[in-house]
Structure formats: structure tokens, C-alpha cells
Design an enzyme around this catalytic site. Structure first.
Site, PDB file in Angstrom:
ATOM      1  CG  ASP A  60      -1.881   1.162   1.212  1.00  0.00           C
ATOM      2  OD1 ASP A  60      -1.583   2.157   1.894  1.00  0.00           O
ATOM      3  OD2 ASP A  60      -2.903   1.093   0.532  1.00  0.00           O
ATOM      4  CB  THR A  93      -2.096   5.742  -1.928  1.00  0.00           C
ATOM      5  OG1 THR A  93      -2.031   4.312  -1.880  1.00  0.00           O
ATOM      6  CG2 THR A  93      -3.273   6.202  -1.102  1.00  0.00           C
ATOM      7  CB  THR A  94       0.636   2.923  -5.613  1.00  0.00           C
ATOM      8  OG1 THR A  94       0.590   2.270  -4.347  1.00  0.00           O
ATOM      9  CG2 THR A  94       1.952   2.590  -6.289  1.00  0.00           C
ATOM     10  CG  ASP A 394      -6.787   0.558   0.200  1.00  0.00           C
ATOM     11  OD1 ASP A 394      -6.929   1.529   0.970  1.00  0.00           O
ATOM     12  OD2 ASP A 394      -5.680   0.156  -0.190  1.00  0.00           O
TER      13      ASP A 394
END
Length: 549
Positions: A60, A93-94, A394
Site C-alpha cells: 500500500d 495512493t500508489t 481500500d
């Protein structure tokens, strides 16, 4: 010759002009390279060691960057992007870090070799952002949120890149069931409200198999009954919730009592017992089956409850008490003598205490309209459970996003490639320096499909060229990368979808952050310790003066 004027202190470090801009770009690219390998279903995991000696294994992006201590101010700004994306959407987020790093990399030639002014680069970037957002909204597909299968497809796509992806069906059902349980419609706006952070709690119990995980139609908490003779199984319980102690109040400060007669001590004890008896009688009067309080319960109060056939639980967390109130329909009472029949919760169908492993857990389940739930996670170890919990958070965020804005775009790098092709076509109508920076955004968007190909061991140049040629035909907008096999496929057929809100937020955050870093032309650091202490001493002196007055 004019005399040199010293403005900054001698120990102040300053970077300005092109050097500051290029250093910021280099720092942003370094952060992006750090988590580049964690994108896609074939992503690698990162092991992070914290200062206390603990370990964290995750892919994550936000969880990785949150644990890393960065020094460069531009790198800190990049880390903040992942946190903002996680708070806003809970996913992507990545992608946002990788895309921001590529946007900075695309701007580097303009600043380093062509000596272009940053404002002109930013102008092209912002125009490209507006056109990209409009294009994404025009190709988005509507989702029927009343159809569970369609919502599950979107959530499964999110979980496909996670550690828990191998248990896709189970994890999807957990996330969708939890979101559907806690959803409510705002009577004013008519929109869905899904507050799963407050009302859907994950209970991690090491041991067992992940297939034993489930979403309860109600709540559970890690508490046992206060007296062994109290009932552990009650059907259709009447639940009373308190946030006050059921024991005699202790003085807040030291209290000395002087006793003259030998009967005075007995009178004091009788007064305490009488107070507790009155409190218990006011509770027993409304005939609850279960009494739960956030504070303590004295032995005498337990005695009265056992005689009345009431089960009592003490020292429950405030957050757990709120979830119990929402699940059972009870009202949290502040004073036992003011309790009314309407404060009693009758929404639960069953109360029971079970032992799982070495711990006792209390369950309030089979609720009629449970707007709160508990998610029980079983797994081999704490590290595994922590990673499953992050993945589940998520997935629940994706479920919430779909309910709030039921529009999706196709993933696997297809939407990025489609936007890239659209911007390249539109750039032909733009002239001057702005056209080059506009095209740079189009090229930078290709980093998502390229990274997906690289992470699953595919031939990046060959497959990316093939994908680019596919997107020259506007009928092939849904062609992208199969992140498992490393092949070019129609992602519409394999069902890889992502919420439009996540993709829009990713694009806006990455381009706007890149524009902010590009426009920085001066970095001043190095405030001396002496100057830093002076205001504190002055504040302390002012505080002392006020105290003397």
C-alpha cells in the site's frame, strides 16, 4: 562598487533558481521510484522496520510512505500527496505518487535544457488537466448501485492488486456487505452517507483461516460479563447503554473524614450502599436484559443485577458504545434515574458471549436494522491480519465511492492511454511553447500502463507501442494491460473497472502537485537554534509576568 549587504545569517542554506527546481524534481522522482514496483496485481511487497523493532509488510503506497522518514522538503510534499489521496478516496495512493513523479520528470527538459519559464510549463499542464477531466467524464460508464454484482465487480478490480486478491470473492463480499450495512441516505441532500470508519469496525483475531472471516449483522466487542452467574445467552435482549459509573463516586482530590462515634463509619457505608441501591432500582425499573456502561460497576451493583436477572458489561470504549447504540436502537443515557422506556434498545435479536482463542467476545447480532457492523478477520499471523485490514479499508472506500458517485472507467492503464491519445490529438490545435508542455502530460500518462507491464515482466517497449497503435482507433478506448499475464487485452471483457472519482482525484492531485513544485525557485533553510529559542523564552517571561500580576 556597492557595499555587500548581509541579509541572511551565515549558517542559512539557500538554493534558488534552476538548481532548486531541478533538486525538487529529483526528490519527487526518487519518492516515485521507491514505490513504483508496488503497482498492479503482480506488485512486489515492501518490508519496513520501525524504530521500535517492529516490521510491516505491505504494498500500500500510503502505508509505505507513512512509515518512511524523508528529509527533503519536496519529498515530504510528495508523501503528503499519498495521505491526501487516502483521506479523499482511500485508493490510488500508489498511482498518484508515480504519476506526480512522471509529471515532474516530463517537466525537467523544459527547465534544464530549453530554459523555459516555469509559468509557461504550468499553463500547459493546467490546460491539459482541464481537457483530461472533461474527456474522462465523457467516457465514464454509469453503474447500477442496486445491482450487487456490478458493485462487486468494481470492488474486485480494486482488490486484484492487493495481498488479499487471491481471496477475491470473500474479500469483496466482506467489503460490500459492510458498506451496505452502514449506508444511510441523507434526508436533506438525498445522497448516500457511508461512515464505515466509525460504524464498521474490524476485529482481528489471530488463528483460524481467512475463509472464516465474516461480517456480522450487528456488533461484537472484546468484553466478558462482570459476574459468572449472569446470563451468557439472551434472545431478543432489551439493551440499556450508560456512560456513567455504577459505583460510588470517589473524591477528585484527597479527602479526609473525621469520625467521632463508632456508628459514623457504618452510616457512611450505608449511605454508599443506599446510593448504589437507588441507582440499580432505577435501572431495574425499566426491565433491561443487558446493561452496558463505559465506566465501572461495583460488586454491590453486580449483586443487584444478578438478583434481577440482568447481564452487565463494564468499561466499554466510547466508539464501541456508539456502534452498539446504532445497531440496537438504544440511546446512551447519562443519568440512570432519568432513563425512559424509549431509551431501551430492542433492535438486536440475540446477545451471547463466546470464547474465541483465549479471549471472550460479546455479540449483539441478528439486528433488525443494523446500521453498524463488526467485521471478524481470521488469519495466520498479526502481520497477515494487518495487511488484510489495510486492503479491506481500500475496498470499502471503493464501495463508498461507487455509492456516492456511481460512475466507473475501465482500468488496466486503458483510461490513461485513452486520455493520452486524446491530448495528443488536441495538442495539434495549440501553438508555441505551451503545446510542448501540453504534450508532455500526454506522454507522462503512459507511465501507468508501462509500469503495469514492467511489474509483471513484460516487454515494455513492444507492448506499449502495440497499445498506442490500438488507441489510434477510437473504438478501442477500453484496451489496456492485463496486469497478471502481461498482455494487451480489452479490459472491458476481463471486467477491470475503477471508480471515476478515484481516477479524477489521482489526475488532479498529481498534476497540481507537480505544478506547485515546478514553480518553487527558492528554498531557504537553517534557522539558528538561538533564534528559535528566543520566542519561547519571551513567551515564558510573559507568562511569568501575568502570573505575578
Amino acid at each position: 562598487m556597492p557595499q555587500q549587504v548581509l541579509v541572511l545569517q551565515s549558517n542559512t542554506k539557500r538554493e534558488h533558481g534552476r538548481k532548486a527546481q531541478l533538486n525538487n524534481i529529483s526528490a519527487g522522482k526518487s519518492v516515485a521510484d521507491l514505490i513504483r514496483s508496488t503497482l498492479g496485481p503482480r506488485s512486489m511487497l515492501k518490508m519496513i522496520l520501525d524504530p521500535m523493532g517492529g516490521t510491516q509488510i505491505t504494498n500500500d503506497g500510503n502505508a509505505i510512505l507513512r512509515e518512511i522518514d524523508v528529509v527533503h522538503p519536496a519529498a515530504k510534499h510528495m508523501v503528503e500527496l499519498a495521505r491526501a489521496q487516502d483521506e479523499e478516496c482511500g485508493d490510488g495512493t500508489t498511482s498518484v505518487i508515480i504519476l506526480a513523479g512522471e509529471m515532474l520528470d516530463a517537466a525537467q527538459p523544459f527547465l534544464e535544457h530549453q530554459q523555459t519559464h516555469p509559468v509557461k510549463v504550468v499553463k500547459g499542464y493546467m490546460q491539459a488537466l482541464d481537457d483530461a477531466v472533461n474527456f474522462m467524464e465523457s467516457v465514464a460508464t454509469q453503474v447500477d448501485i442496486k445491482n450487487d454484482d456490478e458493485v462487486c465487480k468494481v470492488v474486485t478490480s480494486c482488490l486484484g492488486t492487493k495481498f488479499v486478491g487471491r481471496y477475491g470473492q470473500l474479500a469483496t463480499r466482506l467489503a460490500v456487505d459492510a458498506v451496505k450495512c452502514v449506508q444511510r441516505i441523507d434526508p436533506v441532500s438525498g445522497r448516500y452517507e457511508v461512515d464505515f470508519k466509525r460504524y464498521a469496525k474490524v476485529e482481528k483475531i489471530p488463528g483460524g483461516h481467512i475463509n472464516e472471516s465474516r461480517v456480522l449483522n450487528g456488533v461484537m466487542f472484546n468484553k466478558d460479563i462482570t459476574h459468572q452467574k449472569m446470563r451468557r445467552l439472551i434472545k431478543n435482549p432489551r439493551v440499556m447503554l450508560l456512560d456513567c459509573p455504577l459505583e460510588y463516586k470517589k473524591a477528585e482530590s484527597m479527602l479526609n473524614v473525621e469520625i467521632i462515634n463508632d456508628t459514623d463509619w457504618e452510616k457512611l457505608m450505608e449511605m454508599e450502599e443506599k446510593w448504589i441501591q437507588d441507582v440499580c432500582e432505577s435501572i431495574i425499573r425499566v426491565k433491561p436484559d443487558v446493561v452496558i456502561t463505559e465506566k465501572g460497576i461495583s460488586d454491590l451493583a453486580q449483586h443487584y443485577f444478578v438478583k434481577a436477572g440482568i447481564t452487565a458489561i463494564r468499561r466499554l470504549r466510547k466508539t464501541d458504545n456508539n456502534r452498539v447504540a446504532r445497531a440496537t436502537g438504544a440511546t446512551i443515557v447519562h443519568r440512570p434515574d432519568e432513563v425512559k422506556e424509549s431509551d431501551i434498545g430492542t433492535g438486536a435479536g440475540l446477545f451471547q458471549v463466546q470464547k474465541i482463542g483465549d479471549e471472550y467476545f460479546s455479540f449483539l447480532v441478528d439486528c433488525k436494522e443494523a446500521k453498524a457492523c463488526s467485521i471478524i478477520l481470521r488469519g495466520a499471523s498479526k502481520d497477515t491480519l494487518n495487511e488484510i485490514e489495510r486492503n479491506l479499508q481500500d475496498a470499502m472506500n471503493v464501495g463508498r465511492n461507487i455509492l456516492v458517485e456511481p460512475k466507473v472507467v475501465y482500468g488496466g492503464g486503458s483510461i490513461e492511454m485513452a486520455v493520452s491519445q486524446h491530448l495528443m490529438e488536441k495538442s495539434k490545435s495549440i501553438h508555441g511553447i505551451q503545446q510542448k508542455s501540453y504534450q508532455a502530460v500526454a506522454h507522462a500518462l503512459e507511465v501507468i500502463p508501462r509500469t503495469l507491464i514492467q511489474n509483471c515482466g513484460g516487454a515494455a517497449i513492444k507492448l506499449l507501442t502495440e497499445l498506442r497503435s490500438k488507441h489510434t482507433d477510437k473504438k478501442n478506448l477500453t484496451w489496456g494491460v492485463d496486469g497478471i499475464e502481461g498482455a494487451i487485452v480489452d479490459v472491458k471483457e476481463i471486467g477491470v473497472m475503477e471508480p471515476l472519482s478515484v481516477k479524477l482525484q489521482t489526475l488532479k492531485t498529481s498534476i497540481e502537485a507537480a505544478c506547485v513544485l515546478i514553480r518553487i525557485d527558492d528554498i531557504v533553510s537553517g534557522v539558528s537554534v538561538g533564534d528559535d529559542d528566543k520566542p519561547k523564552k519571551a513567551q515564558q517571561q510573559d507568562a511569568d509576568d501575568e502570573g505575578m500580576d
